[in-house]
Design a protein around this motif. Structure first.
Motif, PDB file in Angstrom:
ATOM      1  N   MET A   1       0.891  -1.350  -0.029  1.00 22.17           N
ATOM      2  CA  MET A   1      -0.141  -0.066   0.014  1.00 22.17           C
ATOM      3  C   MET A   1       0.926   1.318   0.180  1.00 22.17           C
ATOM      4  O   MET A   1       2.039   1.432   0.535  1.00 22.17           O
ATOM      5  N   ASN A   2       0.527   2.313  -0.866  1.00 21.81           N
ATOM      6  CA  ASN A   2       1.536   3.718  -0.848  1.00 21.81           C
ATOM      7  C   ASN A   2       1.161   4.363   0.293  1.00 21.81           C
ATOM      8  O   ASN A   2       0.154   4.015   1.100  1.00 21.81           O
ATOM      9  N   GLN A   3       1.798   5.683   0.509  1.00 23.47           N
ATOM     10  CA  GLN A   3       1.656   6.365   1.667  1.00 23.47           C
ATOM     11  C   GLN A   3       0.054   7.092   1.609  1.00 23.47           C
ATOM     12  O   GLN A   3      -0.348   7.225   2.491  1.00 23.47           O
ATOM     13  N   SER A   4      -0.353   7.276   0.547  1.00 28.92           N
ATOM     14  CA  SER A   4      -1.600   7.896   0.290  1.00 28.92           C
ATOM     15  C   SER A   4      -2.716   6.946   0.815  1.00 28.92           C
ATOM     16  O   SER A   4      -3.722   7.504   1.335  1.00 28.92           O
ATOM     17  N   ASN A   6      -2.302   4.685   3.043  1.00 30.54           N
ATOM     18  CA  ASN A   6      -2.068   4.761   4.534  1.00 30.54           C
ATOM     19  C   ASN A   6      -2.817   5.889   4.925  1.00 30.54           C
ATOM     20  O   ASN A   6      -3.091   5.851   6.102  1.00 30.54           O
ATOM     21  N   LEU A   7      -2.678   6.911   4.436  1.00 33.33           N
ATOM     22  CA  LEU A   7      -3.072   8.467   4.803  1.00 33.33           C
ATOM     23  C   LEU A   7      -4.996   7.977   4.891  1.00 33.33           C
ATOM     24  O   LEU A   7      -5.511   8.475   5.872  1.00 33.33           O
ATOM     25  N   TYR A   8      -5.378   7.574   3.959  1.00 36.65           N
ATOM     26  CA  TYR A   8      -6.960   7.281   3.818  1.00 36.65           C
ATOM     27  C   TYR A   8      -7.212   6.318   5.098  1.00 36.65           C
ATOM     28  O   TYR A   8      -8.182   6.921   5.907  1.00 36.65           O
ATOM     29  N   ASP A   9      -6.559   5.357   5.390  1.00 38.58           N
ATOM     30  CA  ASP A   9      -6.672   4.195   6.481  1.00 38.58           C
ATOM     31  C   ASP A   9      -6.760   5.091   7.838  1.00 38.58           C
ATOM     32  O   ASP A   9      -7.484   4.658   8.711  1.00 38.58           O
ATOM     33  N   LYS A  10      -5.901   6.096   7.866  1.00 41.02           N
ATOM     34  CA  LYS A  10      -5.834   6.743   9.176  1.00 41.02           C
ATOM     35  C   LYS A  10      -6.503   7.845   9.355  1.00 41.02           C
ATOM     36  O   LYS A  10      -6.737   8.452  10.600  1.00 41.02           O
ATOM     37  N   THR A  11      -7.165   8.343   8.393  1.00 40.04           N
ATOM     38  CA  THR A  11      -7.984   9.747   8.544  1.00 40.04           C
ATOM     39  C   THR A  11      -9.167   9.584   9.647  1.00 40.04           C
ATOM     40  O   THR A  11      -9.277  10.455  10.435  1.00 40.04           O
ATOM     41  N   TYR A  57     -13.593  12.479   6.215  1.00 39.13           N
ATOM     42  CA  TYR A  57     -12.811  11.267   6.584  1.00 39.13           C
ATOM     43  C   TYR A  57     -13.510  10.042   5.911  1.00 39.13           C
ATOM     44  O   TYR A  57     -12.761   9.400   5.742  1.00 39.13           O
ATOM     45  N   GLY A  58     -14.155  10.450   5.047  1.00 45.15           N
ATOM     46  CA  GLY A  58     -14.921   9.273   4.261  1.00 45.15           C
ATOM     47  C   GLY A  58     -14.168   9.567   2.649  1.00 45.15           C
ATOM     48  O   GLY A  58     -15.037   9.715   1.936  1.00 45.15           O
ATOM     49  N   LEU A  59     -13.075  10.092   2.542  1.00 44.40           N
ATOM     50  CA  LEU A  59     -12.410  10.253   1.409  1.00 44.40           C
ATOM     51  C   LEU A  59     -12.533   9.139   0.428  1.00 44.40           C
ATOM     52  O   LEU A  59     -12.508   8.061   0.609  1.00 44.40           O
ATOM     53  N   ASN A  60     -12.752   9.732  -0.989  1.00 46.87           N
ATOM     54  CA  ASN A  60     -12.748   8.697  -1.864  1.00 46.87           C
ATOM     55  C   ASN A  60     -11.287   8.189  -2.015  1.00 46.87           C
ATOM     56  O   ASN A  60     -10.559   8.722  -2.427  1.00 46.87           O
ATOM     57  N   ARG A  61     -11.249   7.021  -1.752  1.00 48.04           N
ATOM     58  CA  ARG A  61      -9.911   6.155  -2.005  1.00 48.04           C
ATOM     59  C   ARG A  61      -9.453   6.415  -3.559  1.00 48.04           C
ATOM     60  O   ARG A  61      -8.167   6.424  -3.614  1.00 48.04           O
ATOM     61  N   LYS A  62     -10.288   6.331  -4.502  1.00 48.22           N
ATOM     62  CA  LYS A  62      -9.828   6.590  -5.637  1.00 48.22           C
ATOM     63  C   LYS A  62      -8.874   7.816  -6.001  1.00 48.22           C
ATOM     64  O   LYS A  62      -7.973   8.031  -6.872  1.00 48.22           O
ATOM     65  N   LYS A  63      -9.282   8.955  -5.204  1.00 42.86           N
ATOM     66  CA  LYS A  63      -8.443  10.158  -5.357  1.00 42.86           C
ATOM     67  C   LYS A  63      -7.041   9.925  -4.957  1.00 42.86           C
ATOM     68  O   LYS A  63      -5.902  10.782  -5.459  1.00 42.86           O
ATOM     69  N   PHE A  64      -6.941   8.956  -3.948  1.00 40.93           N
ATOM     70  CA  PHE A  64      -5.509   8.743  -3.332  1.00 40.93           C
ATOM     71  C   PHE A  64      -4.765   7.738  -4.425  1.00 40.93           C
ATOM     72  O   PHE A  64      -3.262   7.511  -4.344  1.00 40.93           O
ATOM     73  N   ASP A  65      -5.478   6.684  -4.979  1.00 36.46           N
ATOM     74  CA  ASP A  65      -4.761   5.552  -5.556  1.00 36.46           C
ATOM     75  C   ASP A  65      -3.665   5.872  -6.863  1.00 36.46           C
ATOM     76  O   ASP A  65      -2.680   5.330  -6.942  1.00 36.46           O
TER      77      ASP A  65
END
Length: 67
Positions: A1-4, A6-11, A57-65
């Motif tokens: 998993m990339n850093q982004s 990880n950010l999504y999972d911790k937000t 905090y329900g960020l769209n994961r696709k934005k980070f992928d």
């Protein structure tokens, strides 16, 4: 998993911890002022709802992928 990712999972847990800390810290103040804890519970619920509505905090994961 990339850093982004990880950010999504911790937000969300980060925001939930902040909210819980504030609620816990304010509980004594509410009691001292004679304000029902149900008011604090309602404020906590509203705070979480507003964050959810704003997709904070329900960020769209696709934005980070793609980062």
């Amino acid at each position: 998993m990339n850093q982004s990712g990880n950010l999504y999972d911790k937000t969300k847990p980060f925001y939930m911890n902040v909210i819980q800390k504030v609620v816990d810290d304010m509980k004594k103040e509410f009691i001292n002022e004679g304000i029902s804890e149900s008011v604090l519970d309602e404020l906590e619920w509203l705070w979480k709802q507003k964050l959810e509505e704003q997709n904070v905090y329900g960020l769209n994961r696709k934005k980070f992928d793609h980062v």
